[in-house]
Design an enzyme around this catalytic site. Structure first.
Site, PDB file in Angstrom:
ATOM      1  N   CYS A 118      39.419  45.012  47.144  1.00 32.87           N
ATOM      2  CA  CYS A 118      39.753  46.561  47.025  1.00 32.87           C
ATOM      3  C   CYS A 118      38.327  47.274  47.138  1.00 32.87           C
ATOM      4  O   CYS A 118      37.936  47.632  48.233  1.00 32.87           O
ATOM      5  CB  CYS A 118      40.517  46.719  46.053  1.00 32.87           C
ATOM      6  SG  CYS A 118      41.481  48.249  45.864  1.00 32.87           S
ATOM      7  N   HIS A 221      44.636  42.563  47.405  1.00 35.49           N
ATOM      8  CA  HIS A 221      44.614  41.769  46.214  1.00 35.49           C
ATOM      9  C   HIS A 221      44.965  40.491  46.185  1.00 35.49           C
ATOM     10  O   HIS A 221      46.105  39.994  45.797  1.00 35.49           O
ATOM     11  CB  HIS A 221      44.995  42.574  44.912  1.00 35.49           C
ATOM     12  CG  HIS A 221      44.360  43.573  44.270  1.00 35.49           C
ATOM     13  ND1 HIS A 221      43.429  43.626  43.692  1.00 35.49           N
ATOM     14  CD2 HIS A 221      44.574  45.037  44.684  1.00 35.49           C
ATOM     15  CE1 HIS A 221      42.926  44.673  43.175  1.00 35.49           C
ATOM     16  NE2 HIS A 221      43.682  45.751  44.241  1.00 35.49           N
ATOM     17  N   GLU A 223      44.004  37.770  44.564  1.00 36.71           N
ATOM     18  CA  GLU A 223      44.056  37.079  43.357  1.00 36.71           C
ATOM     19  C   GLU A 223      45.476  36.848  42.839  1.00 36.71           C
ATOM     20  O   GLU A 223      45.713  35.870  42.084  1.00 36.71           O
ATOM     21  CB  GLU A 223      43.154  37.682  42.255  1.00 36.71           C
ATOM     22  CG  GLU A 223      43.716  39.296  41.610  1.00 36.71           C
ATOM     23  CD  GLU A 223      43.219  40.227  42.467  1.00 36.71           C
ATOM     24  OE1 GLU A 223      43.417  41.361  42.045  1.00 36.71           O
ATOM     25  OE2 GLU A 223      42.752  39.971  43.818  1.00 36.71           O
TER      26      GLU A 223
END
Length: 241
Positions: A118, A221, A223
């Site tokens: 990001c 994102h 993750e």
């Protein structure tokens, strides 16, 4: 087996500038979302969260095996990419931006793996001499709402993975779904970078340096491990570390 150590600068909340942060402490504090830790732990790496100690940057570079520049609810200073006019939607955290810039500048020449997520993706582009749209909604004819559409655990829109890039080589497919939470984006691409992922409306969603062993930026994102590409990105990063 020794697990790789991954440096991740924390976010910084100044309660004078962000009074809503005083629910935790009346004094400035560091923070991060636990997904950064959890996803790396699941991949066999140790997330090491660090504060903004400029004097320790040489030690960080020496001691850590890789670097993640994470996202956050803020915008990098336009001065970093040669702009002195500021869009009214900007939310700057200069203390964080300056530290992450210096840390990334120190890491890149070592050829150690770097992953930008990001805002980290945007910072990589800045360091390579690129620029940003300060506000996609007003400065770019986006056909997709890129901010706050759905939670990051859900797909927000599709992206095209560009043939001939490392990302395509890893994934083996030219389409996937990603989450999305950003109001800025890459305008001019940094010198030496290659676009590897593009949103359906043309917004740059991923970049890489083909001359670096592992320098990758993604606007979304990974993750949150929403889809198979997210897992591949983190696995490749950890293996490189």
């Amino acid at each position: 087996m020794t697990l790789p150590l991954i440096a991740i600068p924390l976010d910084y909340l100044d309660t004078k500038l962000e009074p809503q942060a005083a629910w935790y402490s009346n004094y400035p504090w560091y923070a991060t979302r636990h997904k950064y830790h959890d996803s790396l732990a699941n991949m066999g790496a140790i997330a090491c969260f660090i504060g903004y100690e400029h004097a320790l940057i040489p030690e960080y570079v020496s001691q850590f095996d890789g670097l993640i520049i994470a996202g956050g609810h803020f915008d990098h200073d336009p001065e970093l990419y040669g702009q002195n006019d500021f869009h009214p939607t900007l939310k700057r955290k200069s203390v964080r931006s300056q530290f992450e810039k210096e840390l990334l500048e120190a890491f890149l020449p070592t050829q150690k793996p770097v992953l930008g997520i990001c805002g980290g993706h945007q910072l990589i582009n800045i360091l390579y001499g690129g620029t940003l749209y300060q506000d996609l909604e007003s400065e770019y004819s986006a056909k997709i709402k890129h901010t706050n559409t759905v939670p990051p655990t859900e797909a927000a829109h599709g992206v095209e993975i560009v043939h001939g890039t490392k990302l395509y080589e890893w994934f083996g497919s030219d389409r996937t779904q990603i989450n999305s939470s950003h109001h800025q984006g890459i305008h001019q691409l940094g010198k030496g970078l290659t676009i590897n992922a593009i949103a359906e409306d043309g917004v740059v969603e991923g970049i890489e340096d083909s001359n670096h062993p592992f320098c990758l930026g993604v606007q979304w994102h990974p993750e949150y491990l929403l889809g198979p590409l997210d897992k591949i990105i983190l696995e490749k990063f950890v293996n490189a570390c």
